[in-house]
Design a protein around this motif. Structure first.
Motif, PDB file in Angstrom:
ATOM      1  N   SER A   1       0.808  -1.218   0.000  1.00  0.00           N
ATOM      2  CA  SER A   1       0.000   0.000   0.000  1.00  0.00           C
ATOM      3  C   SER A   1       0.841   1.268   0.000  1.00  0.00           C
ATOM      4  N   HIS A   2       2.166   1.125   0.117  1.00  0.00           N
ATOM      5  CA  HIS A   2       3.050   2.292   0.133  1.00  0.00           C
ATOM      6  C   HIS A   2       4.041   2.268  -1.028  1.00  0.00           C
ATOM      7  N   THR A   3       3.697   1.494  -2.070  1.00  0.00           N
ATOM      8  CA  THR A   3       4.592   1.380  -3.223  1.00  0.00           C
ATOM      9  C   THR A   3       4.881   2.738  -3.855  1.00  0.00           C
ATOM     10  N   GLU A   4       3.827   3.473  -4.170  1.00  0.00           N
ATOM     11  CA  GLU A   4       4.011   4.760  -4.841  1.00  0.00           C
ATOM     12  C   GLU A   4       4.535   5.814  -3.870  1.00  0.00           C
ATOM     13  N   ILE A   5       4.111   5.748  -2.631  1.00  0.00           N
ATOM     14  CA  ILE A   5       4.611   6.696  -1.631  1.00  0.00           C
ATOM     15  C   ILE A   5       6.115   6.538  -1.472  1.00  0.00           C
ATOM     16  N   ARG A   6       6.591   5.298  -1.468  1.00  0.00           N
ATOM     17  CA  ARG A   6       8.032   5.046  -1.397  1.00  0.00           C
ATOM     18  C   ARG A   6       8.750   5.674  -2.589  1.00  0.00           C
ATOM     19  N   ARG A   7       8.138   5.570  -3.773  1.00  0.00           N
ATOM     20  CA  ARG A   7       8.757   6.157  -4.964  1.00  0.00           C
ATOM     21  C   ARG A   7       8.823   7.677  -4.854  1.00  0.00           C
ATOM     22  N   TRP A   8       7.771   8.283  -4.291  1.00  0.00           N
ATOM     23  CA  TRP A   8       7.799   9.742  -4.093  1.00  0.00           C
ATOM     24  C   TRP A   8       8.994  10.143  -3.232  1.00  0.00           C
ATOM     25  N   ILE A   9       9.199   9.375  -2.160  1.00  0.00           N
ATOM     26  CA  ILE A   9      10.290   9.689  -1.233  1.00  0.00           C
ATOM     27  C   ILE A   9      11.636   9.474  -1.913  1.00  0.00           C
ATOM     28  N   GLU A  10      11.794   8.317  -2.550  1.00  0.00           N
ATOM     29  CA  GLU A  10      13.077   7.985  -3.169  1.00  0.00           C
ATOM     30  C   GLU A  10      13.412   8.903  -4.331  1.00  0.00           C
ATOM     31  N   SER A  11      12.369   9.456  -4.984  1.00  0.00           N
ATOM     32  CA  SER A  11      12.605  10.392  -6.089  1.00  0.00           C
ATOM     33  C   SER A  11      12.935  11.788  -5.592  1.00  0.00           C
ATOM     34  N   GLY A  12      12.803  12.006  -4.298  1.00  0.00           N
ATOM     35  CA  GLY A  12      13.108  13.316  -3.739  1.00  0.00           C
ATOM     36  C   GLY A  12      12.005  14.333  -3.941  1.00  0.00           C
ATOM     37  N   TRP A  13      10.802  13.863  -4.308  1.00  0.00           N
ATOM     38  CA  TRP A  13       9.703  14.796  -4.572  1.00  0.00           C
ATOM     39  C   TRP A  13       9.021  15.260  -3.285  1.00  0.00           C
ATOM     40  N   VAL A  14       8.882  14.353  -2.338  1.00  0.00           N
ATOM     41  CA  VAL A  14       8.068  14.629  -1.151  1.00  0.00           C
ATOM     42  C   VAL A  14       8.957  14.713   0.086  1.00  0.00           C
ATOM     43  N   ASP A  15       8.762  15.768   0.864  1.00  0.00           N
ATOM     44  CA  ASP A  15       9.603  16.046   2.028  1.00  0.00           C
ATOM     45  C   ASP A  15       8.932  15.730   3.359  1.00  0.00           C
ATOM     46  N   GLY A  16       7.614  15.516   3.334  1.00  0.00           N
ATOM     47  CA  GLY A  16       6.906  15.243   4.578  1.00  0.00           C
ATOM     48  C   GLY A  16       5.563  14.601   4.299  1.00  0.00           C
ATOM     49  N   LEU A  17       4.960  14.016   5.330  1.00  0.00           N
ATOM     50  CA  LEU A  17       3.716  13.278   5.168  1.00  0.00           C
ATOM     51  C   LEU A  17       2.720  13.657   6.259  1.00  0.00           C
ATOM     52  N   ARG A  18       1.457  13.709   5.877  1.00  0.00           N
ATOM     53  CA  ARG A  18       0.342  13.884   6.813  1.00  0.00           C
ATOM     54  C   ARG A  18      -0.451  12.592   6.782  1.00  0.00           C
ATOM     55  N   VAL A  19      -0.645  11.956   7.941  1.00  0.00           N
ATOM     56  CA  VAL A  19      -1.290  10.647   8.021  1.00  0.00           C
ATOM     57  C   VAL A  19      -2.745  10.833   8.417  1.00  0.00           C
ATOM     58  N   ASP A  20      -3.636  10.359   7.557  1.00  0.00           N
ATOM     59  CA  ASP A  20      -5.067  10.457   7.815  1.00  0.00           C
ATOM     60  C   ASP A  20      -5.510   9.389   8.813  1.00  0.00           C
ATOM     61  N   HIS A  21      -6.322   9.782   9.781  1.00  0.00           N
ATOM     62  CA  HIS A  21      -7.051   8.896  10.692  1.00  0.00           C
ATOM     63  C   HIS A  21      -6.209   7.734  11.233  1.00  0.00           C
ATOM     64  N   PRO A  22      -5.159   8.021  12.005  1.00  0.00           N
ATOM     65  CA  PRO A  22      -4.354   6.922  12.548  1.00  0.00           C
ATOM     66  C   PRO A  22      -5.106   6.070  13.561  1.00  0.00           C
ATOM     67  N   ASP A  23      -6.156   6.608  14.190  1.00  0.00           N
ATOM     68  CA  ASP A  23      -6.879   5.830  15.196  1.00  0.00           C
ATOM     69  C   ASP A  23      -7.658   4.675  14.593  1.00  0.00           C
ATOM     70  N   GLY A  24      -7.810   4.651  13.274  1.00  0.00           N
ATOM     71  CA  GLY A  24      -8.471   3.521  12.641  1.00  0.00           C
ATOM     72  C   GLY A  24      -7.552   2.333  12.437  1.00  0.00           C
ATOM     73  N   LEU A  25      -6.253   2.525  12.681  1.00  0.00           N
ATOM     74  CA  LEU A  25      -5.280   1.467  12.446  1.00  0.00           C
ATOM     75  C   LEU A  25      -5.208   0.522  13.642  1.00  0.00           C
ATOM     76  N   ALA A  26      -4.859  -0.717  13.367  1.00  0.00           N
ATOM     77  CA  ALA A  26      -4.734  -1.692  14.447  1.00  0.00           C
ATOM     78  C   ALA A  26      -3.623  -1.298  15.408  1.00  0.00           C
ATOM     79  N   ASP A  27      -2.539  -0.771  14.858  1.00  0.00           N
ATOM     80  CA  ASP A  27      -1.361  -0.443  15.669  1.00  0.00           C
ATOM     81  C   ASP A  27      -0.761   0.866  15.174  1.00  0.00           C
ATOM     82  N   PRO A  28      -1.314   2.003  15.595  1.00  0.00           N
ATOM     83  CA  PRO A  28      -0.799   3.289  15.111  1.00  0.00           C
ATOM     84  C   PRO A  28       0.691   3.470  15.369  1.00  0.00           C
TER      85      PRO A  28
END
Length: 732
Positions: free
Chosen positions: A244-271
């Motif tokens: 689920s983070h395939t493209e997000i990883r590419r954004w990071i490795e390409s140097g395009w994205v410098d930071g991330l905002r995580v939506d609704h972490p309380d819905g995760l089993a293990d935030p």
């Protein structure tokens, strides 16, 4: 942490590891990444340090928000694709701007099963799907199939919910898919042969289409809140996280994205575990989480993130600008409209929040409650019905979105105590459930933690907030409307704490999810200074119109006044959403057409020729200047207080945004005469007046952001300044 800017090897100013401020853009098919790239000069001139984009992974066709991801391996083509993201990153980085992107780890969009890559494979191959482990499905509860609640009510006289033969007759076959009106579903290999009826083929699938009403009781896949078209995924599994983070990883490795905002972490089993994995993937890049903190609650110290997206700061700023002297009169008005005594005012919110959460647990989220009941260990003598009742009561008594049981969070025993006080007849089952949930190694414990946030969000934010319009500026995401005002002293104490512990956490006044934009709330705040007059006016208007839901009328009148002048179409749309969310007089599933007709007549009465137009217009003019003063004050506070301030697109000028989708309307800063042109005039020496153009707010915003960017040393401490004299209570 405060860092100086650094020069990259190619001579371009590189963004700081932590932004000094951000500017949020809503990227859509109408405002693409390529369009955003043309805004970087304006954002830089405004003084913002980073750009902050809404979700960018491939989402449902026509989505204007991007939270319904259908393919984790692609940047959304309609939003500009990976080429557009590269162009935006290059343009931003060339001006020294960082780039942050909103990501959605909790769920995927499934409204279009043939387009949703993982969901299509699941429906095609069932438990044998390569993505079966990605979804949280109770196969046994569905008889080995995924329950999809999509069928309408049949016209057949003998058709009832659960007996769907009448609606199944509408199924058709074609193009290797099963069709139900505009909905298309994949077929299992070999499940359709020549001459088969669509109904016979449906019976052979790994899914079963049922009446939409059964979502409340029979659904067997975990959702985002109560949205059937958003299926939760299990990112706690490493393989699911990676996929689920395939493209997000590419954004990071390409140097395009410098930071991330995580939506609704309380819905995760293990935030916490998720954030640890995300930190490894991102190389420790700046990350904030959309975590709702109730009063007194703090972000878990073990989470690998810089802080929240700022709702906690928003609630504090709103309340320090509210006059506490207006509470008594507004309490009396609220009670009178409810037909309650003034002595009951203190308990109205607490009881209402409990009851709306309980209604959600008994209603639209009862499928989740029943699943929890099925997970209970055999020990205990309660019946299934008693256990369902007890679980719903326990969930209705959580005071926070989520308990973190692995950290010995005291909220579960506290909720148990409140639940037993409320329902002593359920003391036995409640104690058994709480004891079982305390074993954090069990699936019951995990699912209970995930479910509590959904009950809170749907019960409080999406229902009770629309039922409690004492002062509607206080019914905002992450806020407790029972807290009417905050003193300057309490505000300063909190800022000193934030300066010590949360310098990198975001602050905000408006987002794509706020119930009302910051300037609407700022004008509504003025009603606390005119409380007696407002109470008299609302009482008179309700009597004049003979409206049967006076509490809703108060909400609509405040909204109209706060956003005035507002296009009638927008106010009608808001009224419909507010009334159906409140659920007192109408609803989403079975709208009360007679009531809604009267409600729209009330909205019409606010406009030219209407029975209350002159009075309402007079109130809007009376509060306008004070509202502007509140708006400028709030903006200055937010942009200079400890934290990383975010400016939501368009809020550098006056913004009359209401709840989504109204607050996701397009804003064109580059239009002739727009914000960019006004900023150029200000930079050329124009000192704008405080008027309807909003240029004065642009002045405050740009000067504060530039100071924050250019003088970071001036924002490393916090020293309260106490006012004295006859006007001391009016100074922060």
């Amino acid at each position: 942490m405060t860092q100086s800017r650094r020069m990259s090897p190619d001579g371009i100013w590189a963004p700081d590891a932590v932004p000094r401020s951000t500017y949020r853009l809503q990227i859509t098919s109408a405002f693409t990444l390529q369009d955003a790239a043309r805004w970087t000069e304006y954002v830089s001139l405004l003084g913002a340090d980073w750009l902050y984009c809404s979700p960018l992974l491939q989402s449902e066709p026509g989505s204007n928000h991007g939270y319904d991801v259908i393919d984790h391996a692609r940047t959304d083509s309609a939003r500009g694709g990976s080429g557009g993201l590269a162009a935006l990153a290059d343009s931003a980085h060339a001006r020294g701007l960082g780039l942050m992107v909103d990501i959605v780890p909790n769920h995927v969009g499934i409204a279009s099963p043939l387009l949703s890559v993982w969901w299509r494979d699941l429906l095609t191959f069932g438990p044998a799907s390569q993505f079966a482990s990605a979804f949280d499905i109770d196969w046994a509860a569905g008889g080995g199939k995924v329950i999809i609640p999509i069928l309408g009510d049949s016209d057949s006289d003998d058709d009832t919910a659960g007996d769907d033969d009448g609606e199944l007759a509408a199924l058709t076959l074609g193009d290797n898919a099963l069709h139900y009106y505009e909905h298309d579903f994949p077929l299992a290999p070999g499940s359709a042969t020549s001459g088969d009826s669509a109904q016979a083929v449906h019976a052979r699938q790994h899914y079963r289409l049922v009446n939409f009403r059964l979502a409340d009781t029979d659904l067997n896949y975990r959702r985002f809140f109560a949205v059937n078209t958003l299926a939760a995924i299990r990112v706690e599994e490493l393989s699911v996280f990676d996929a689920s983070h395939t493209e997000i990883r590419r954004w990071i490795e390409s140097g395009w994205v410098d930071g991330l905002r995580v939506d609704h972490p309380d819905g995760l089993a293990d935030p916490q575990g998720y954030l640890d994995s995300l930190t490894t993937l991102s190389g420790g890049r700046y990350t904030v989480v959309e975590k709702i903190l109730e009063p007194g609650e703090e972000l878990p110290e073990t989470w690998a993130c810089a802080g929240t997206t700022g709702y906690d700061a928003l609630g504090l700023i709103d309340r320090v600008l509210v006059n506490p002297a207006g509470q008594a009169a507004l309490d009396r008005l609220d009670c009178a409209l409810r037909g309650a005594s003034s002595e009951q005012s203190g308990s109205v919110w607490e009881e209402m929040a409990h009851d709306t959460k309980r209604a959600v647990a008994d209603g639209i989220l009862n499928s989740e409650v029943r699943r929890l009941a099925r997970l209970l260990p055999e020990a205990g003598t309660a019946s299934m019905a008693q256990n369902v009742d007890a679980i719903a009561e326990l969930l209705a008594n959580f005071a926070v979105y989520r308990t973190y049981l692995a950290d010995r969070d005291p909220e579960l025993p506290a909720a148990l105590g409140r639940a037993v006080d409320h329902r002593p007849d359920l003391a036995g089952p409640l104690s058994h459930i709480a004891a079982a949930a305390s074993d954090t190694a069990t699936e019951l414990s995990l699912r209970l933690q995930e479910t509590s946030g959904a009950v809170m969000a749907k019960g409080v934010e999406d229902c009770a907030f629309y039922r409690y319009p004492r002062l509607t500026s206080l019914t905002e995401v992450g806020g407790d409307p029972s807290i009417f005002a905050v003193t300057p002293g309490a505000f300063h104490t909190e800022q000193q704490r934030r300066n010590a512990d949360l310098q990198d956490s975001m602050t905000t006044l408006s987002t794509h999810d706020t119930k009302r934009g910051e300037d609407v709330r700022a004008r509504i705040d003025v009603l606390a200074e005119l409380a007696d007059d407002w109470a008299s006016a609302v009482t008179s208007w309700v009597r004049t119109l003979g409206f049967t839901d006076p509490v809703l009328a108060n909400l609509l009148f405040q909204t109209a006044m706060g956003a005035w002048p507002i296009d009638a179409g927008r106010l009608h749309a808001y009224a419909e959403k507010a009334a159906r969310e409140a659920g007192n007089s109408t609803g989403w599933i079975e709208p009360n057409s007679a009531f809604e007709q009267a409600m729209h007549a009330l909205v019409d009465a606010c406009y030219e020729g209407g029975a209350v137009h002159a009075d309402l217009d007079g109130f809007a003019h009376r509060t306008r200047a004070a509202g502007w003063s509140n708006s400028l004050s709030a903006k200055l506070i937010q942009l200079t207080m400890p934290g990383v301030p975010d400016v939501y697109r368009g809020t550098e000028l006056w913004s009359s945004d209401l709840v989504d989708p109204d607050n996701r309307r397009q804003f064109d800063a580059l239009a002739p005469g727009g914000a960019a042109d006004m900023l150029a005039r200000i930079d050329a020496g124009w000192l704008p007046p405080v008027d309807e153009t909003g240029a004065a707010k642009l002045l405050v915003t740009s000067r504060s952001l530039r100071a924050r960017r250019d003088r970071p040393d001036a924002f490393t401490g916090y020293e309260p300044v106490q006012a004295t004299g006859s006007a001391a209570l009016h100074v922060l």
